[in-house]
Write a protein that holds these residues in place. Structure first.
Motif, mmCIF file in Angstrom:
data_model
loop_
_atom_site.group_PDB
_atom_site.id
_atom_site.type_symbol
_atom_site.label_atom_id
_atom_site.label_comp_id
_atom_site.label_asym_id
_atom_site.label_seq_id
_atom_site.Cartn_x
_atom_site.Cartn_y
_atom_site.Cartn_z
ATOM 1 N N THR A 38 0.773 -6.896 -13.816
ATOM 2 C CA THR A 38 1.843 -6.417 -12.993
ATOM 3 C C THR A 38 2.437 -7.333 -12.121
ATOM 4 O OG1 THR A 38 0.364 -5.204 -11.343
ATOM 5 C CG2 THR A 38 1.116 -3.935 -13.382
ATOM 6 N N SER A 39 1.559 -8.013 -11.325
ATOM 7 C CA SER A 39 1.957 -9.095 -10.487
ATOM 8 C C SER A 39 2.692 -10.218 -11.343
ATOM 9 C CB SER A 39 0.903 -9.762 -9.646
ATOM 10 O OG SER A 39 0.286 -8.706 -8.812
ATOM 11 N N PHE A 40 2.245 -10.769 -12.250
ATOM 12 C CA PHE A 40 2.855 -11.578 -13.108
ATOM 13 C C PHE A 40 4.266 -11.258 -13.340
ATOM 14 C CE2 PHE A 40 4.219 -13.143 -17.384
ATOM 15 C CZ PHE A 40 4.259 -14.220 -17.198
ATOM 16 N N GLU A 41 4.432 -10.108 -13.779
ATOM 17 C CA GLU A 41 5.964 -9.607 -14.398
ATOM 18 C C GLU A 41 6.635 -9.463 -13.195
ATOM 19 O OE1 GLU A 41 5.624 -6.121 -16.630
ATOM 20 O OE2 GLU A 41 4.455 -6.708 -18.166
ATOM 21 N N GLU A 42 6.169 -9.059 -11.949
ATOM 22 C CA GLU A 42 6.904 -8.931 -10.888
ATOM 23 C C GLU A 42 7.500 -10.299 -10.204
ATOM 24 O OE1 GLU A 42 8.522 -6.365 -9.589
ATOM 25 O OE2 GLU A 42 7.774 -5.525 -11.396
ATOM 26 N N TYR A 43 6.265 -11.241 -10.250
ATOM 27 C CA TYR A 43 6.678 -12.773 -9.647
ATOM 28 C C TYR A 43 7.719 -13.422 -10.824
ATOM 29 C CZ TYR A 43 3.777 -12.810 -5.771
ATOM 30 O OH TYR A 43 3.087 -12.563 -4.411
ATOM 31 N N LEU A 44 7.385 -12.983 -11.968
ATOM 32 C CA LEU A 44 8.254 -13.690 -13.145
ATOM 33 C C LEU A 44 9.979 -13.128 -12.876
ATOM 34 C CD1 LEU A 44 9.094 -15.450 -15.547
ATOM 35 C CD2 LEU A 44 8.219 -13.713 -16.831
ATOM 36 N N PHE A 45 10.099 -11.694 -12.864
ATOM 37 C CA PHE A 45 11.397 -11.025 -13.044
ATOM 38 C C PHE A 45 12.091 -10.967 -11.564
ATOM 39 C CE2 PHE A 45 9.358 -9.895 -17.039
ATOM 40 C CZ PHE A 45 10.416 -10.269 -18.036
ATOM 41 N N GLY A 55 3.497 -3.044 -5.327
ATOM 42 C CA GLY A 55 2.808 -1.857 -5.248
ATOM 43 C C GLY A 55 3.143 -0.910 -6.315
ATOM 44 N N PHE A 56 4.545 -0.754 -6.437
ATOM 45 C CA PHE A 56 5.024 0.146 -7.689
ATOM 46 C C PHE A 56 4.306 -0.051 -8.805
ATOM 47 C CE2 PHE A 56 7.775 1.613 -10.896
ATOM 48 C CZ PHE A 56 8.167 2.802 -10.530
ATOM 49 N N HIS A 57 4.525 -1.148 -9.259
ATOM 50 C CA HIS A 57 4.355 -1.441 -10.633
ATOM 51 C C HIS A 57 2.560 -1.609 -10.810
ATOM 52 C CE1 HIS A 57 5.641 -4.435 -14.062
ATOM 53 N NE2 HIS A 57 4.994 -3.498 -14.464
ATOM 54 N N ALA A 58 1.792 -1.861 -9.931
ATOM 55 C CA ALA A 58 0.318 -1.812 -10.157
ATOM 56 C C ALA A 58 0.083 -0.491 -9.987
ATOM 57 C CB ALA A 58 -0.085 -2.443 -8.650
ATOM 58 N N ARG A 114 0.695 -1.188 -0.120
ATOM 59 C CA ARG A 114 0.099 -0.060 0.013
ATOM 60 C C ARG A 114 0.984 1.131 0.080
ATOM 61 N NH1 ARG A 114 -3.142 -3.158 3.572
ATOM 62 N NH2 ARG A 114 -2.076 -2.226 5.520
ATOM 63 N N PHE A 115 2.002 1.285 0.832
ATOM 64 C CA PHE A 115 2.793 2.293 0.931
ATOM 65 C C PHE A 115 3.392 3.026 -0.592
ATOM 66 C CE2 PHE A 115 7.059 4.307 1.098
ATOM 67 C CZ PHE A 115 6.740 5.397 1.975
ATOM 68 N N SER A 116 3.957 1.886 -1.079
ATOM 69 C CA SER A 116 4.573 1.899 -2.554
ATOM 70 C C SER A 116 3.539 2.251 -3.747
ATOM 71 C CB SER A 116 5.335 0.606 -3.044
ATOM 72 O OG SER A 116 5.977 0.825 -4.047
ATOM 73 N N PHE A 117 2.479 1.727 -3.526
ATOM 74 C CA PHE A 117 1.373 2.059 -4.355
ATOM 75 C C PHE A 117 0.866 3.414 -4.189
ATOM 76 C CE2 PHE A 117 -3.215 2.402 -5.562
ATOM 77 C CZ PHE A 117 -3.058 1.775 -6.585
ATOM 78 N N PHE A 118 0.676 3.928 -2.868
ATOM 79 C CA PHE A 118 0.226 5.332 -3.108
ATOM 80 C C PHE A 118 1.255 6.349 -3.079
ATOM 81 C CE2 PHE A 118 -3.452 3.017 -0.920
ATOM 82 C CZ PHE A 118 -4.562 3.616 -1.671
#
Length: 313
Positions: free
Chosen positions: A159-166, A235-238, A110-114
């Motif tokens: 976005t989660s797919f890309e993060e979990y992959l890389f 959070g950043f990517h989303a 949440r912190f990164s997202f906002f």
């Protein structure tokens, strides 16, 4: 330690190789079936279908929100395939792929997202009030409401797919194989950039876009290693992609939506592409480092993966 927790007796290089094959099948073969099927129905003949395939099936008159859902579906299938491969081949849970903490820290997400929402919104307002002539108001109530719901509820799957992959599967796997941290950090950042190099933005704006994509991959990798988990990167990517979908669109970008504004300026790339990497990203890293009291930069980014650590199996 984030990478070390991936050390398992059977996590050999071939486990990850077969895992990547499973992920590819789920993402690029199974996941694209609905999009290909919809495009085939929309195309008037096989020739039009083949021509549209070269442009990701844009231009066939598929509703923009439906197109976005179909694209997200392919990433969702990739994410499911990734979780399956990690569990069956690498004996890793979703928690172990995500963080070295006892549980996933949603407050970090949440912190990164906002933080990204806030910074990006301020930068957009500055751009809007200094270059208002390049923006056209594009609000359409029903399409935008659908877009907003799809973006908030479904786009995080992409976005989660890309993060979990890389930052997850590949970074941990390469760390286990190479027994160091600098190579996974650099390699995943470059591959992340190269895959985004297939986006139409690169054809329009030139290879300078690769500085942005690789720089973004490097930022997300640093977040993950320094924080011993991918929550901040998630959070950043989303936030970045949700804003890109609902705020401003163009007629030449990879993501064409019923956004609030249309950028009608002539495509060009220069300092506006490089400055976020050189200024905005270091500021984000500085804020996160202060908030979460990061230390041991050299060890966390360039140290050895300690294979003698005894982990709970």
């Amino acid at each position: 330690m984030y990478i070390e927790q991936a050390l398992k007796p059977k996590n050999e290089w071939w486990n990850y190789l077969f895992g990547l094959l499973i992920i590819f099948i789920g993402w690029q073969l199974v996941g694209v079936i609905p999009l290909i099927g919809t495009a085939f129905v929309k195309a008037s003949d096989l020739q039009e279908f083949e021509a549209a395939a070269q442009n990701n099936f844009l231009g066939l008159g598929i509703d923009k929100n439906l197109y976005l859902i179909l694209i997200i579906f392919s990433f969702a299938m990739g994410l499911l395939a990734l979780f399956f491969a990690a569990k069956q081949l690498n004996r890793q849970s979703i928690k172990e792929l995500t963080t070295s903490r006892n549980k996933i820290d949603w407050a970090r997400i949440r912190f990164s997202f906002f933080l990204v929402i806030g910074m990006s919104s301020i930068l957009f307002l500055i751009s809007y009030f200094t270059e208002s002539e390049i923006y056209t108001w594009n609000f359409k109530a029903v399409p935008f409401l659908i877009l907003f719901l799809v973006s908030v509820l479904l786009l995080p799957l992409q976005t989660s797919f890309e993060e979990y992959l890389f930052r997850g599967y590949l970074m941990q796997g390469l760390g286990v194989i190479t027994k160091n941290k600098w190579f996974p950090l650099l390699f995943t950042s470059v591959i992340f950039g190269l895959l985004h190099g297939l986006n139409p933005e690169v054809a329009k704006l030139g290879n300078v876009m690769m500085v942005f994509y690789i720089g973004t991959g490097l930022l997300l990798g640093i977040m993950t290693l320094m924080d011993d988990g991918m929550e901040l990167a998630l959070g950043f990517h989303a936030a970045n992609n949700i804003l890109a979908a609902i705020l401003v669109t163009t007629d030449w970008s990879a993501l064409q939506t019923d956004a609030l504004f249309i950028d009608t300026s002539e495509p060009s790339a220069g300092l506006d592409i490089i400055l976020p990497v050189l200024i905005q990203y270091p500021i984000i890293i500085f804020i996160m480092a202060k908030k979460y009291k990061w230390s041991g930069w050299k060890e966390k980014l360039f140290g050895k993966v300690k294979s003698d650590i005894v982990l709970n199996q």
